[in-house]
Design a protein around this motif. Structure first.
Motif, mmCIF file in Angstrom:
data_model
loop_
_atom_site.group_PDB
_atom_site.id
_atom_site.type_symbol
_atom_site.label_atom_id
_atom_site.label_comp_id
_atom_site.label_asym_id
_atom_site.label_seq_id
_atom_site.Cartn_x
_atom_site.Cartn_y
_atom_site.Cartn_z
ATOM 1 N N ASP A 245 117.727 43.940 23.627
ATOM 2 C CA ASP A 245 119.013 43.836 23.451
ATOM 3 C C ASP A 245 119.454 45.059 22.491
ATOM 4 O O ASP A 245 120.514 45.818 22.946
ATOM 5 C CB ASP A 245 119.820 42.571 23.231
ATOM 6 C CG ASP A 245 119.726 41.606 24.474
ATOM 7 O OD1 ASP A 245 119.522 41.972 25.476
ATOM 8 O OD2 ASP A 245 119.970 40.501 24.291
ATOM 9 N N GLY A 246 118.854 44.738 21.255
ATOM 10 C CA GLY A 246 119.018 45.916 20.329
ATOM 11 C C GLY A 246 118.632 47.340 20.502
ATOM 12 O O GLY A 246 119.350 48.395 20.422
ATOM 13 N N CYS A 247 117.385 47.522 21.004
ATOM 14 C CA CYS A 247 116.708 48.698 21.181
ATOM 15 C C CYS A 247 117.202 49.414 22.190
ATOM 16 O O CYS A 247 117.316 50.606 22.318
ATOM 17 C CB CYS A 247 115.115 48.584 20.918
ATOM 18 S SG CYS A 247 114.645 48.294 19.221
ATOM 19 N N GLY A 252 117.766 55.155 18.995
ATOM 20 C CA GLY A 252 117.761 56.645 19.755
ATOM 21 C C GLY A 252 116.195 56.917 20.437
ATOM 22 O O GLY A 252 116.145 57.372 21.273
ATOM 23 N N ASP A 253 115.274 56.251 19.738
ATOM 24 C CA ASP A 253 113.797 56.556 20.287
ATOM 25 C C ASP A 253 113.686 55.829 21.418
ATOM 26 O O ASP A 253 112.693 56.334 22.248
ATOM 27 C CB ASP A 253 112.762 55.890 19.093
ATOM 28 C CG ASP A 253 112.795 56.878 17.904
ATOM 29 O OD1 ASP A 253 112.482 58.141 17.988
ATOM 30 O OD2 ASP A 253 113.335 56.552 16.935
ATOM 31 N N VAL A 254 114.497 55.027 21.773
ATOM 32 C CA VAL A 254 114.206 54.264 23.338
ATOM 33 C C VAL A 254 115.478 54.934 24.073
ATOM 34 O O VAL A 254 115.279 55.191 25.372
ATOM 35 C CB VAL A 254 114.283 52.807 23.170
ATOM 36 C CG1 VAL A 254 114.120 52.129 24.456
ATOM 37 C CG2 VAL A 254 113.085 52.531 22.378
ATOM 38 N N PHE A 291 103.434 51.758 20.303
ATOM 39 C CA PHE A 291 104.691 52.170 19.797
ATOM 40 C C PHE A 291 105.765 51.242 19.541
ATOM 41 O O PHE A 291 105.860 50.225 20.441
ATOM 42 C CB PHE A 291 105.259 53.252 20.966
ATOM 43 C CG PHE A 291 106.753 53.768 21.023
ATOM 44 C CD1 PHE A 291 107.084 54.843 20.546
ATOM 45 C CD2 PHE A 291 107.916 52.653 20.889
ATOM 46 C CE1 PHE A 291 108.401 55.409 20.358
ATOM 47 C CE2 PHE A 291 109.149 52.924 20.902
ATOM 48 C CZ PHE A 291 109.505 54.399 20.589
ATOM 49 N N PHE A 292 106.223 50.863 18.571
ATOM 50 C CA PHE A 292 107.238 49.919 18.126
ATOM 51 C C PHE A 292 108.413 50.305 17.557
ATOM 52 O O PHE A 292 108.448 51.135 16.354
ATOM 53 C CB PHE A 292 106.376 48.984 17.077
ATOM 54 C CG PHE A 292 107.460 47.874 16.519
ATOM 55 C CD1 PHE A 292 107.849 46.655 17.468
ATOM 56 C CD2 PHE A 292 107.912 47.749 15.212
ATOM 57 C CE1 PHE A 292 108.501 45.725 16.999
ATOM 58 C CE2 PHE A 292 108.747 46.933 14.973
ATOM 59 C CZ PHE A 292 109.342 45.575 15.725
ATOM 60 N N LYS A 293 109.600 50.190 18.139
ATOM 61 C CA LYS A 293 110.723 50.459 17.511
ATOM 62 C C LYS A 293 111.610 49.406 17.335
ATOM 63 O O LYS A 293 111.676 48.458 17.760
ATOM 64 C CB LYS A 293 111.391 51.270 18.686
ATOM 65 C CG LYS A 293 113.321 51.693 18.481
ATOM 66 C CD LYS A 293 113.017 52.517 17.314
ATOM 67 C CE LYS A 293 114.621 52.720 16.644
ATOM 68 N NZ LYS A 293 114.444 53.206 15.482
ATOM 69 N N SER A 294 112.036 49.356 16.143
ATOM 70 C CA SER A 294 113.056 48.210 15.303
ATOM 71 C C SER A 294 114.429 48.796 15.272
ATOM 72 O O SER A 294 114.388 50.077 14.657
ATOM 73 C CB SER A 294 112.612 47.729 14.110
ATOM 74 O OG SER A 294 112.450 48.547 13.220
#
Length: 314
Positions: A245-247, A252-254, A291-294
C-alpha cells in the motif's frame, strides 16, 4: 508519563530485539489507518513534509508519530527529520510515553531494512555499501551487522568530508574494515548489500553495474518524485517492498517505473507481511539480484515504541 530522550531511546532499542519486534508485528498485524502526508511550502529551499502516522493493537497499545521532514536543514547543519512519538494505552487511553521520534524513526527504518535482508540477502553477504551519509547511515551499518556477517563497509556520499567522518565513526565503533568510495560507479559492482538512504531525485544505483547475487536496499526516495534506482535495476531484480500500500503509492523507485510501464504491480513479489508470515520464501537463488524498497509504516513505529517503553520501564 515516561519521557525518553534521544540517547534513552537509542539504548532502549537494541537492533537484535528491534528486528525481532518488527518481525512479530508484521506477522501478527495491527490497525494502521492511512497516514496523513502534507507538503509544507518553504521559501527559497525545497518544500518540507509533515507526516502523521497512527497505529494501534486493540486493547493493548496505541500511538501516533508526528514527523517533519526538512530537506533544507542540511544547509543549516541540522537533521532533516524532526519527530516525536506519543504512546498510549489502547485499553484506558492513558498517555504512557513520549519517545524521541527521530531516533525511533532512524532505528526502526534501519531495522526494517535488516529484517528484509534477513530474508533477501545472501547468507554469506559480507560487503556492505552505504550510499548517503545522513543520520540513517550508521544505523544501517549496525542493523545489517545484526543479520549478516558484515566485515567490509564502503561509504559513498556527495560530501567527501561527511563520508570520511562517517567512515571514521564506523571504523571506531564496529569491527569492520571501512573505506570511502571516490566514485559510486566504481564500487556498485563489488558490494553484496547496497543500502541507499538519500533524498535524491535522480537515480544513483545503476542496475547494469550491480553484481549477481547482490541485495539492494532503498531507504530514501519516500515521495513519488524521488528516486535512487534506475529502470535497469527494477527490470533486472526481484522486487520486494515493506508494504504494498505504501510503496505502490509513495515510493518513487516503484511508482515511477509503474507509471512508465516499465513494471507492473504484479511484479512486486512480496512485502514484509508475506515474508514474515512465510507466504513467500524470500531469496530464490544465489545469483538473483534482490530489490527492497521501503517508505516506512506506522506499525514499525508502534513496534519500536512498545519495545522502548517496555525496555525503559524495567
Amino acid at each position: 508519563m515516561l519521557l525518553l530522550s534521544e540517547d534513552q531511546t537509542r539504548h532502549a532499542l537494541p537492533f537484535p530485539a528491534l528486528i525481532d519486534a518488527l518481525e512479530e508485528i508484521f506477522r501478527s498485524g495491527c490497525v494502521m489507518p492511512t497516514r496523513h502526508h502534507h507538503d509544507m511550502e518553504m521559501s527559497g529551499e525545497p518544500d518540507a513534509t509533515m507526516l502523521l502516522m497512527p497505529a494501534w493493537v486493540p486493547g493493548e497499545y496505541a500511538g501516533v508519530k508526528v514527523v517533519n521532514v526538512m530537506p533544507g536543514n542540511s544547509a543549516r547543519g541540522l537533521p532533516a527529520v524532526a519527530a516525536q512519538y506519543l504512546l498510549s494505552s489502547a485499553k484506558t487511553g492513558e498517555m504512557l510515553a513520549l519517545i524521541d521520534g527521530g531516533e525511533l524513526t532512524a532505528r526502526r527504518t534501519a531495522a526494517a531494512s535488516a529484517l528484509a535482508a534477513k530474508y533477501l540477502a545472501r547468507e554469506d553477504a559480507g560487503h556492505l555499501l552505504i550510499v548517503g551519509t545522513g543520520r540513517l547511515a550508521p544505523n544501517l551499518v549496525a542493523a545489517h551487522m545484526a543479520v549478516r556477517p558484515i566485515k567490509q563497509v564502503t561509504i559513498w556520499g556527495r560530501s567527501k568530508e561527511k563520508a570520511a567522518d562517517l567512515a571514521r565513526h564506523v571504523g571506531a565503533t564496529y569491527p569492520v574494515s571501512v573505506t570511502v568510495a571516490g566514485h559510486l560507479e566504481d564500487v556498485l559492482g563489488k558490494a553484496d548489500i547496497i543500502s541507499a538512504a538519500t533524498l535524491s531525485n535522480e537515480p544513483l544505483i545503476k542496475g547494469a553495474l550491480v553484481k549477481p547475487g547482490a541485495h539492494v536496499d532503498l531507504v530514501g526516495a519516500f515521495k513519488p518524485s524521488m528516486r535512487e534506482s534506475d529502470d535497469d535495476l527494477v527490470q533486472r531484480a526481484d522486487l520486494y517492498v515493506d508494504t504494498r500500500d505504501g510503496c505502490l503509492v509513495e515510493g518513487g523507485d516503484v511508482v515511477q517505473p509503474l507509471q512508465a510501464g516499465v513494471i507492473r504491480a504484479e511484479d512486486v513479489k512480496a512485502d514484509l507481511y508475506d515474508l514474515c508470515r512465510g507466504t513467500h520464501p524470500g531469496r530464490q537463488s544465489d545469483d538473483a539480484v534482490t530489490f527492497f524498497k521501503s517508505v516506512g509504516a506506522a506499525l514499525e513505529d508502534l513496534a519500536g515504541a512498545m519495545l522502548a517503553y517496555k525496555t525503559a520501564s524495567k
